[in-house]
Design a protein around this motif. Structure first.
Motif, PDB file in Angstrom:
ATOM      1  N   LEU A 204       0.760  -1.315  -0.009  1.00 18.92           N
ATOM      2  CA  LEU A 204       0.026  -0.006   0.065  1.00 18.92           C
ATOM      3  C   LEU A 204       0.693   1.196   0.031  1.00 18.92           C
ATOM      4  CD1 LEU A 204      -2.838  -1.119   2.401  1.00 18.92           C
ATOM      5  CD2 LEU A 204      -3.077  -0.934   0.018  1.00 18.92           C
ATOM      6  N   GLY A 205       2.272   0.943   0.053  1.00 21.51           N
ATOM      7  CA  GLY A 205       3.100   2.309  -0.059  1.00 21.51           C
ATOM      8  C   GLY A 205       3.660   2.569   1.174  1.00 21.51           C
ATOM      9  N   LYS A 206       5.061   2.822   1.116  1.00 19.96           N
ATOM     10  CA  LYS A 206       5.641   2.806   2.512  1.00 19.96           C
ATOM     11  C   LYS A 206       5.345   4.207   3.415  1.00 19.96           C
ATOM     12  CE  LYS A 206       9.865   5.636   0.435  1.00 19.96           C
ATOM     13  NZ  LYS A 206       9.434   6.899   0.964  1.00 19.96           N
ATOM     14  N   ASP A 207       4.741   4.974   2.962  1.00 20.41           N
ATOM     15  CA  ASP A 207       4.274   6.186   3.637  1.00 20.41           C
ATOM     16  C   ASP A 207       2.656   5.833   4.236  1.00 20.41           C
ATOM     17  OD1 ASP A 207       6.458   7.355   3.157  1.00 20.41           O
ATOM     18  OD2 ASP A 207       5.700   8.442   1.420  1.00 20.41           O
ATOM     19  N   PHE A 208       2.100   4.562   3.818  1.00 20.35           N
ATOM     20  CA  PHE A 208       0.717   4.346   4.340  1.00 20.35           C
ATOM     21  C   PHE A 208       0.725   4.472   5.925  1.00 20.35           C
ATOM     22  CE2 PHE A 208      -2.763   1.552   5.113  1.00 20.35           C
ATOM     23  CZ  PHE A 208      -3.812   2.233   4.453  1.00 20.35           C
ATOM     24  N   ILE A 209       1.773   3.729   6.451  1.00 20.43           N
ATOM     25  CA  ILE A 209       1.738   3.411   7.935  1.00 20.43           C
ATOM     26  C   ILE A 209       2.919   4.143   8.361  1.00 20.43           C
ATOM     27  CG2 ILE A 209       2.165   2.066   9.731  1.00 20.43           C
ATOM     28  CD1 ILE A 209       0.682  -0.298   8.065  1.00 20.43           C
ATOM     29  N   THR A 210       2.652   5.127   9.365  1.00 15.29           N
ATOM     30  CA  THR A 210       3.885   5.957   9.973  1.00 15.29           C
ATOM     31  C   THR A 210       4.162   5.140  11.268  1.00 15.29           C
ATOM     32  OG1 THR A 210       2.627   7.901   9.260  1.00 15.29           O
ATOM     33  CG2 THR A 210       4.492   8.107  10.905  1.00 15.29           C
ATOM     34  N   THR A 211       5.521   5.105  11.697  1.00 14.28           N
ATOM     35  CA  THR A 211       5.924   4.367  12.836  1.00 14.28           C
ATOM     36  C   THR A 211       6.119   5.667  13.744  1.00 14.28           C
ATOM     37  OG1 THR A 211       7.188   2.912  11.728  1.00 14.28           O
ATOM     38  CG2 THR A 211       7.835   3.364  14.039  1.00 14.28           C
ATOM     39  N   ARG A 212       5.558   5.483  14.855  1.00 11.01           N
ATOM     40  CA  ARG A 212       5.840   6.477  15.955  1.00 11.01           C
ATOM     41  C   ARG A 212       6.560   5.453  17.085  1.00 11.01           C
ATOM     42  NH1 ARG A 212       0.323   9.539  17.764  1.00 11.01           N
ATOM     43  NH2 ARG A 212       1.725   9.976  19.570  1.00 11.01           N
ATOM     44  N   ARG A 213       8.106   6.003  16.774  1.00  9.01           N
ATOM     45  CA  ARG A 213       8.891   5.103  17.588  1.00  9.01           C
ATOM     46  C   ARG A 213       8.783   4.897  19.179  1.00  9.01           C
ATOM     47  NH1 ARG A 213      12.743   3.046  14.812  1.00  9.01           N
ATOM     48  NH2 ARG A 213      12.569   4.558  13.108  1.00  9.01           N
ATOM     49  N   GLY A 214       8.888   3.781  19.383  1.00  8.20           N
ATOM     50  CA  GLY A 214       8.576   3.287  20.796  1.00  8.20           C
ATOM     51  C   GLY A 214       7.242   3.383  21.469  1.00  8.20           C
ATOM     52  N   GLU A 215       6.200   3.856  20.382  1.00  7.11           N
ATOM     53  CA  GLU A 215       4.964   3.862  20.890  1.00  7.11           C
ATOM     54  C   GLU A 215       4.020   2.891  19.948  1.00  7.11           C
ATOM     55  OE1 GLU A 215       4.077   8.234  22.061  1.00  7.11           O
ATOM     56  OE2 GLU A 215       4.539   8.209  19.960  1.00  7.11           O
ATOM     57  N   GLY A 216       4.304   3.033  18.915  1.00  5.82           N
ATOM     58  CA  GLY A 216       3.397   2.215  17.846  1.00  5.82           C
ATOM     59  C   GLY A 216       3.143   2.809  16.349  1.00  5.82           C
ATOM     60  N   TYR A 217       1.973   2.768  15.950  1.00  4.83           N
ATOM     61  CA  TYR A 217       1.981   3.026  14.420  1.00  4.83           C
ATOM     62  C   TYR A 217       0.625   3.798  14.440  1.00  4.83           C
ATOM     63  CZ  TYR A 217       4.905  -0.894  13.887  1.00  4.83           C
ATOM     64  OH  TYR A 217       6.137  -1.839  13.972  1.00  4.83           O
ATOM     65  N   GLN A 218       0.411   4.654  13.223  1.00  5.81           N
ATOM     66  CA  GLN A 218      -0.561   5.488  13.005  1.00  5.81           C
ATOM     67  C   GLN A 218      -0.796   5.781  11.390  1.00  5.81           C
ATOM     68  OE1 GLN A 218       0.042   9.221  14.897  1.00  5.81           O
ATOM     69  NE2 GLN A 218      -1.423  10.261  14.200  1.00  5.81           N
ATOM     70  N   LEU A 219      -1.946   5.750  10.854  1.00  8.73           N
ATOM     71  CA  LEU A 219      -2.269   6.218   9.872  1.00  8.73           C
ATOM     72  C   LEU A 219      -2.667   7.654   9.588  1.00  8.73           C
ATOM     73  CD1 LEU A 219      -4.745   3.629   8.361  1.00  8.73           C
ATOM     74  CD2 LEU A 219      -2.127   3.538   8.265  1.00  8.73           C
ATOM     75  N   HIS A 220      -2.190   8.476   8.743  1.00  7.71           N
ATOM     76  CA  HIS A 220      -2.618   9.863   8.475  1.00  7.71           C
ATOM     77  C   HIS A 220      -3.457  10.018   7.881  1.00  7.71           C
ATOM     78  CE1 HIS A 220       0.664  11.496  11.327  1.00  7.71           C
ATOM     79  NE2 HIS A 220       1.412  10.766  10.708  1.00  7.71           N
ATOM     80  N   VAL A 221      -4.537  10.988   8.057  1.00 10.19           N
ATOM     81  CA  VAL A 221      -5.738  11.132   7.373  1.00 10.19           C
ATOM     82  C   VAL A 221      -5.517  12.530   6.007  1.00 10.19           C
ATOM     83  CG1 VAL A 221      -7.359  10.195   8.657  1.00 10.19           C
ATOM     84  CG2 VAL A 221      -6.716  12.581   9.076  1.00 10.19           C
TER      85      VAL A 221
END
Ligand code: CA
Length: 221
Positions: A204-221
């Protein structure tokens, strides 16, 4: 197979419990079962379920009491399943904090449809279609399209995308991902969240999921 949302079934009739667990697993859910009220309450408290299917007449602790205890600390969507179908029981169930009510005997497609609706509402999604940029997730069909093209995902990749999409714009912790994608019988090697994230990025593209280091993951809208 599609989603790996996690569901708890609390039911003391062994045949019905087994049947429900099997049907829900076949529908792609990660499923835990409990055959009495106390075990059900314990699991509901310590695990993060997307929905709970709850029988009312249970040994140990009734479904009413379980629901009352659970609602003191959690808003997990609850679908009450019971042979009782009188009006006072329905009202009591909804007053006690149940989200929906299904009387036995019931049709399995109706149970599955109601569960899907409960899980969507629990995640604040009224619609079954979630759009993230050019990616469109249809939670009823369990399909993902990018720029109109169907993207082939494994069940766990789909479950990961759906979980992130239901919380789009918000942090989804690794613990949340573990809790939602894997049940108590999952083997540990399949629990590699990073691998699933990497595979989804390839598709789905390398920017689809953002890593929040040490916390988890996020999708930007
Ligand atoms: Ca029962």
């Amino acid at each position: 197979m599609g989603r790996r949302m996690r569901v708890l079934v609390v039911e003391d009739e062994p045949d019905l419990l087994d049947a429900l667990v099997q049907v829900l697993r076949e529908a792609g859910y990660a499923v835990d079962g409990a055959s009495d009220g106390r075990d059900g309450l314990f699991k509901a408290k310590v695990n993060e379920y997307d929905a709970i299917v709850l029988d009312l007449m249970l040994p140990g602790m009734s479904g009413w009491d379980l629901l009352g205890e659970l609602r003191r600390r959690k808003t997990t969507p609850v679908l009450i399943l019971t042979a009782r179908d009188t009006l006072p029981d329905r009202v009591r169930g909804l007053d006690a904090g149940a989200d929906d009510y299904l009387t036995k005997p019931f049709e399995l497609p109706e149970l599955l449809a109601r569960l899907r609706a409960l899980i969507r509402r629990g995640a604040g999604q009224a619609s079954g279609v979630i759009e993230i940029g050019e990616v469109v997730i249809d939670t009823a069909d369990r399909t993902v399209r990018k720029a109109g093209q169907l993207v082939s995902l494994t069940p766990r990749e789909y479950a990961l995308v759906e979980l992130l999409a239901m919380h789009k714009g918000k942090l989804v912790t690794r613990t949340m991902i573990y809790e939602h994608l894997f049940d108590e019988e999952s083997d540990t090697l399949s629990n590699l969240v990073d691998v699933h994230v990497a595979n989804v990025r390839k598709k789905l593209g390398k920017d689809f999921i953002t890593t929040r280091r040490g916390e988890g993951y996020q999708l930007h809208v």
